[in-house]
Design an enzyme around this catalytic site. Structure first.
Site, PDB file in Angstrom:
ATOM      1  CD  GLU A 271      -2.876  -1.684   0.222  1.00 13.70           C
ATOM      2  OE1 GLU A 271      -2.784  -0.164  -0.472  1.00 13.70           O
ATOM      3  OE2 GLU A 271      -3.383  -2.219  -0.168  1.00 13.70           O
TER       4      GLU A 271
ATOM      5  NE  ARG B 233     -13.971   4.569  12.086  1.00 16.44           N
ATOM      6  CZ  ARG B 233     -14.854   4.534  13.785  1.00 16.44           C
ATOM      7  NH1 ARG B 233     -13.488   4.929  14.489  1.00 16.44           N
ATOM      8  NH2 ARG B 233     -14.857   3.326  13.857  1.00 16.44           N
TER       9      ARG B 233
ATOM     10  CB  CYS C  93      -6.139  -2.779   6.252  1.00 15.74           C
ATOM     11  SG  CYS C  93      -6.002  -4.617   6.779  1.00 15.74           S
TER      12      CYS C  93
ATOM     13  CG  HIS D 176      -4.663  -5.015   2.076  1.00 14.96           C
ATOM     14  ND1 HIS D 176      -5.132  -3.344   1.667  1.00 14.96           N
ATOM     15  CD2 HIS D 176      -5.309  -5.859   2.676  1.00 14.96           C
ATOM     16  CE1 HIS D 176      -6.178  -3.305   3.135  1.00 14.96           C
ATOM     17  NE2 HIS D 176      -6.092  -4.924   3.223  1.00 14.96           N
TER      18      HIS D 176
HETATM   19  N1  PCA Z   1      -8.107  -6.947   6.511  1.00 18.41           N
HETATM   20  C1  PCA Z   1      -9.011  -5.775   7.144  1.00 18.41           C
HETATM   21  C2  PCA Z   1      -8.847  -6.038   8.634  1.00 18.41           C
HETATM   22  C3  PCA Z   1      -8.454  -6.996   8.743  1.00 18.41           C
HETATM   23  C4  PCA Z   1      -8.314  -7.538   7.709  1.00 18.41           C
HETATM   24  O1  PCA Z   1      -6.956  -8.255   7.656  1.00 18.41           O
HETATM   25  C5  PCA Z   1      -8.778  -4.538   6.177  1.00 18.41           C
HETATM   26  O2  PCA Z   1      -8.427  -4.551   4.781  1.00 18.41           O
HETATM   27  O3  PCA Z   1      -9.116  -3.637   6.499  1.00 18.41           O
END
Ligand code: PCA
Length: 193
Positions: free
Chosen positions: A76, A83, A134, A158
């Site tokens: 990222e 949020r 995240c 991710h």
């Molecule tokens: N993925 C989620 C939250 C926890 C996770 O492992 C996300 O992409 O925000």
């Protein structure tokens, strides 16, 4: 320092937790990995990460999370100041007085190149980490580091579902390969000036 997240929603297993736990205590290059597993709960994630940064004083923080549906490791580039809020379509800010975004301070291109060339895994330089935990942990970690003037790089990877835990036909990568990829990402983050 490495962080992973606990399982959430209908994901019974979160590969980010398994990878963080597996690499905990390992020496990579001249760095020792310390790991933390975070609950998928706004506020509890940051409470634990801030305490760990203050106690362990890491030189690099790499947070990991699951993005079910992707087929690559996504490095990222930034986190945005919004949020998801329960029961609402609005996206309130994470920090009322915070900047719109924080850029990852990891060496993103060298990490992507190392994952591709040395781990031979699909990898993307990706825009931002979404609107859920995240993105929240990345935004807040970068904000904590900046506002407290801590000498530490931070960023977020991710991950796809682990093949072992995914339904047939869903994009995934085998857990062991992702562990190797994250190990190489740590090495690249530590060795890039
Ligand atoms: N993925 C989620 C939250 C926890 C996770 O492992 C996300 O992409 O925000």
């Amino acid at each position: 320092m490495l962080t992973g997240f606990e399982p959430f929603h209908d994901n019974a297993v979160n590969p980010s937790q398994l990878i963080a736990e597996r690499l905990n205590g390992e020496t990579i290059g001249n760095a020792r990995v310390v790991s933390l597993t975070l609950p998928v709960v706004f506020g509890e994630d940051t409470r634990r990460v801030f305490a760990a940064i203050d106690e362990w004083k890491p030189s690099v923080v790499i947070s990991l999370g699951l993005s079910a549906g992707i087929g690559s490791i996504d490095v990222e580039m930034f986190a945005v100041n919004h949020r998801i809020a329960d029961g609402s379509k609005a996206l309130p800010p994470i920090a009322e007085d915070g900047p719109a975004a924080y850029f990852s301070t990891l060496p993103i291109d060298p990490i992507c190149a190392a994952i591709e060339e040395r781990a031979h895994l699909p990898v993307r330089r990706h825009g931002y980490a979404g609107s859920f935990l995240c993105n929240h942990i990345l935004y807040q970690t970068l904000r904590h580091i900046e506002t407290h003037k801590i000498d530490c790089r931070a960023g977020f990877l991710h991950l796809p579902q682990a093949t072992e835990n995914s339904a047939k036909g869903q994009p995934s990568l085998p857990l062991e390969q992702m562990i190797a990829g994250v190990r190489i990402a740590i090495e690249a983050a530590m060795s890039t000036p």
